[in-house]
Every structure is written in C-alpha cells, then in structure tokens.
Design an enzyme around this catalytic site. Sequence first.
Site, PDB file in Angstrom:
ATOM      1  N   LYS A   9       0.826  -1.199   0.000  1.00 55.04           N
ATOM      2  CA  LYS A   9       0.000   0.000   0.000  1.00 55.04           C
ATOM      3  C   LYS A   9       0.879   1.275   0.000  1.00 55.04           C
ATOM      4  O   LYS A   9       2.088   1.196   0.260  1.00 55.04           O
ATOM      5  CB  LYS A   9      -0.920  -0.029   1.225  1.00 55.04           C
ATOM      6  CG  LYS A   9      -1.880  -1.224   1.200  1.00 55.04           C
ATOM      7  CD  LYS A   9      -2.855  -1.183   2.352  1.00 55.04           C
ATOM      8  CE  LYS A   9      -3.754  -2.422   2.330  1.00 55.04           C
ATOM      9  NZ  LYS A   9      -4.779  -2.393   3.378  1.00 55.04           N
ATOM     10  N   TYR A  49     -12.701  -2.785  -3.063  1.00 51.00           N
ATOM     11  CA  TYR A  49     -13.246  -2.614  -1.706  1.00 51.00           C
ATOM     12  C   TYR A  49     -14.772  -2.550  -1.722  1.00 51.00           C
ATOM     13  O   TYR A  49     -15.369  -1.896  -0.868  1.00 51.00           O
ATOM     14  CB  TYR A  49     -12.672  -1.348  -1.070  1.00 51.00           C
ATOM     15  CG  TYR A  49     -11.203  -1.471  -0.681  1.00 51.00           C
ATOM     16  CD1 TYR A  49     -10.750  -2.541   0.091  1.00 51.00           C
ATOM     17  CD2 TYR A  49     -10.276  -0.514  -1.068  1.00 51.00           C
ATOM     18  CE1 TYR A  49      -9.411  -2.663   0.444  1.00 51.00           C
ATOM     19  CE2 TYR A  49      -8.933  -0.617  -0.708  1.00 51.00           C
ATOM     20  CZ  TYR A  49      -8.512  -1.690   0.039  1.00 51.00           C
ATOM     21  OH  TYR A  49      -7.182  -1.807   0.404  1.00 51.00           O
ATOM     22  N   ASN A 112      -1.957  -0.183   7.033  1.00 55.05           N
ATOM     23  CA  ASN A 112      -1.456  -1.484   7.492  1.00 55.05           C
ATOM     24  C   ASN A 112      -0.538  -2.145   6.474  1.00 55.05           C
ATOM     25  O   ASN A 112      -0.423  -3.366   6.403  1.00 55.05           O
ATOM     26  CB  ASN A 112      -2.611  -2.402   7.908  1.00 55.05           C
ATOM     27  CG  ASN A 112      -3.613  -2.623   6.804  1.00 55.05           C
ATOM     28  OD1 ASN A 112      -3.461  -2.090   5.711  1.00 55.05           O
ATOM     29  ND2 ASN A 112      -4.635  -3.410   7.068  1.00 55.05           N
ATOM     30  N   HIS A 115      -1.831  -5.651   1.638  1.00 55.77           N
ATOM     31  CA  HIS A 115      -3.087  -6.395   1.498  1.00 55.77           C
ATOM     32  C   HIS A 115      -2.757  -7.786   0.998  1.00 55.77           C
ATOM     33  O   HIS A 115      -1.835  -7.959   0.195  1.00 55.77           O
ATOM     34  CB  HIS A 115      -4.014  -5.708   0.477  1.00 55.77           C
ATOM     35  CG  HIS A 115      -5.156  -6.587   0.039  1.00 55.77           C
ATOM     36  ND1 HIS A 115      -6.324  -6.709   0.760  1.00 55.77           N
ATOM     37  CD2 HIS A 115      -5.287  -7.426  -1.032  1.00 55.77           C
ATOM     38  CE1 HIS A 115      -7.133  -7.561   0.145  1.00 55.77           C
ATOM     39  NE2 HIS A 115      -6.520  -8.014  -0.946  1.00 55.77           N
ATOM     40  N   GLU A 126      -9.240 -11.318  -7.426  1.00 48.19           N
ATOM     41  CA  GLU A 126      -8.319 -10.182  -7.270  1.00 48.19           C
ATOM     42  C   GLU A 126      -7.172 -10.231  -8.277  1.00 48.19           C
ATOM     43  O   GLU A 126      -6.745  -9.195  -8.795  1.00 48.19           O
ATOM     44  CB  GLU A 126      -7.765 -10.158  -5.844  1.00 48.19           C
ATOM     45  CG  GLU A 126      -8.824  -9.810  -4.814  1.00 48.19           C
ATOM     46  CD  GLU A 126      -8.309  -9.817  -3.379  1.00 48.19           C
ATOM     47  OE1 GLU A 126      -7.162 -10.250  -3.145  1.00 48.19           O
ATOM     48  OE2 GLU A 126      -9.068  -9.383  -2.498  1.00 48.19           O
TER      49      GLU A 126
HETATM   50  P1  CMP Z   1      -7.242  -4.837   4.058  1.00 48.42           P
HETATM   51  O1  CMP Z   1      -7.696  -5.910   4.997  1.00 48.42           O
HETATM   52  O2  CMP Z   1      -6.133  -5.106   3.151  1.00 48.42           O
HETATM   53  O3  CMP Z   1      -8.520  -4.391   3.191  1.00 48.42           O
HETATM   54  C1  CMP Z   1      -9.494  -3.548   3.758  1.00 48.42           C
HETATM   55  C2  CMP Z   1      -8.797  -2.350   4.313  1.00 48.42           C
HETATM   56  O4  CMP Z   1      -9.621  -1.395   4.932  1.00 48.42           O
HETATM   57  C3  CMP Z   1      -7.872  -2.798   5.443  1.00 48.42           C
HETATM   58  O5  CMP Z   1      -6.841  -3.565   4.929  1.00 48.42           O
HETATM   59  C4  CMP Z   1      -7.482  -1.462   6.025  1.00 48.42           C
HETATM   60  O6  CMP Z   1      -6.518  -0.793   5.231  1.00 48.42           O
HETATM   61  C5  CMP Z   1      -8.832  -0.735   5.906  1.00 48.42           C
HETATM   62  N1  CMP Z   1      -9.566  -0.798   7.179  1.00 48.42           N
HETATM   63  C6  CMP Z   1     -10.125  -1.857   7.766  1.00 48.42           C
HETATM   64  N2  CMP Z   1     -10.731  -1.509   8.924  1.00 48.42           N
HETATM   65  C7  CMP Z   1     -10.552  -0.180   9.053  1.00 48.42           C
HETATM   66  C8  CMP Z   1     -10.941   0.783  10.021  1.00 48.42           C
HETATM   67  N3  CMP Z   1     -11.661   0.430  11.082  1.00 48.42           N
HETATM   68  N4  CMP Z   1     -10.598   2.071   9.826  1.00 48.42           N
HETATM   69  C9  CMP Z   1      -9.893   2.417   8.724  1.00 48.42           C
HETATM   70  N5  CMP Z   1      -9.491   1.551   7.777  1.00 48.42           N
HETATM   71  C10 CMP Z   1      -9.809   0.276   7.924  1.00 48.42           C
END
Ligand code: CMP
Length: 153
Positions: A9, A49, A112, A115, A126
Amino acid sequence: MERSLIIFKPDALNRGLVGTILNRFERKGLKLVGMKMIHLDDDLLCDHYSHHKEKPFFERLAKFMKSAPSIVGVVEGNNAISVVRDLVGETKGYDARAGTIRGDFSLSGQCNVIHASDSVVSADIEIVRFFKDHELFDYEKVDLNYVYAEDEI
Ligand code: CMP
C-alpha cells in the site's frame, strides 16, 4: 499450488518498506510470479473494496489508497493463501502479533502496509482484477527441490 494477490500500500512505499516486506515472502519460499506499480483509481478501488463501500471509513481508505502508487504482486506456493495471511497478520497493526508484517511495521487500522487475498475464491477474482495473463510468469524456480519435498510439488 495456490496464488495470492498482495498489494504494497502507499504507506509501504512512502516508508521505504517494500523491499523489507517482499523479503518476508521470498525467504519463506514463495515464488513471485508477477509484480508492477500502479496508481489505484476510483473504479479499481470501488471494485476491490466493494464489500467496504458502506463502511464509515471507506472514503478515508479510498483517499489513502489514492495518495501515492501501490505495488501489486502475485506470489505462489503450497497453501499460499493461509501462509501469506499468517505472515501478514491481523488487519489492524496494533492488534497484529509481533513477528508478523503488520505486527512489526504498522500501528494503524488503515495504514497497514500490505493487502493479501483472504481466500482462494477472492484470490482468483483479485488476480484477474489487477493482472492480465501475460503479466504473470510461469518459470521454474531453481530452489524448488530445496523448498519442497518431491511429493509436495
Ligand atoms: P485490508 O484488509 O487489506 O482491506 C481492507 C482495508 O480497509 C484494510 O486492509 C485497512 O486498510 C482498511 N480498514 C479496515 N478496517 C478499518 C478501520 N476500522 N478504519 C480504517 N481503515 C480500515
């Protein structure tokens, strides 16, 4: 062999963590079969998403994901989906266990760093979303016989 989509990311790029994170997958023995840099746009983000579109954090997440390019990749290996998910760790960096990628490099629910596909079905969808057939490479990785036993290949 399974394949998983991975996305480095915008925070991973901006924090100079791409090589370090890629190394985690490589040293596990996973085979890199595709990789490229892309700047995600609204169409791709809405698609990728779609299950989060109604969530309160969606707009913020989309802004973050458009803030800089991402690097998308495909890794292959035995049980790659669960192996990659275990390496990556829990979604929120502050919940993820030390030793996992998010546990070591993230303190955020949103930022984070990586992904990874969460199931074989999602991985199939995907991978096609981000890669054309000719962008995925079928080659013989020379360490195969040292990563796996004969009956595991
Ligand atoms: P990922 O699981 O790769 O895909 C969905 C993404 O949404 C996740 O990583 C985070 O980057 C984002 N995400 C998930 N939960 C939250 C949250 N509570 N607040 C902000 N971003 C979120």
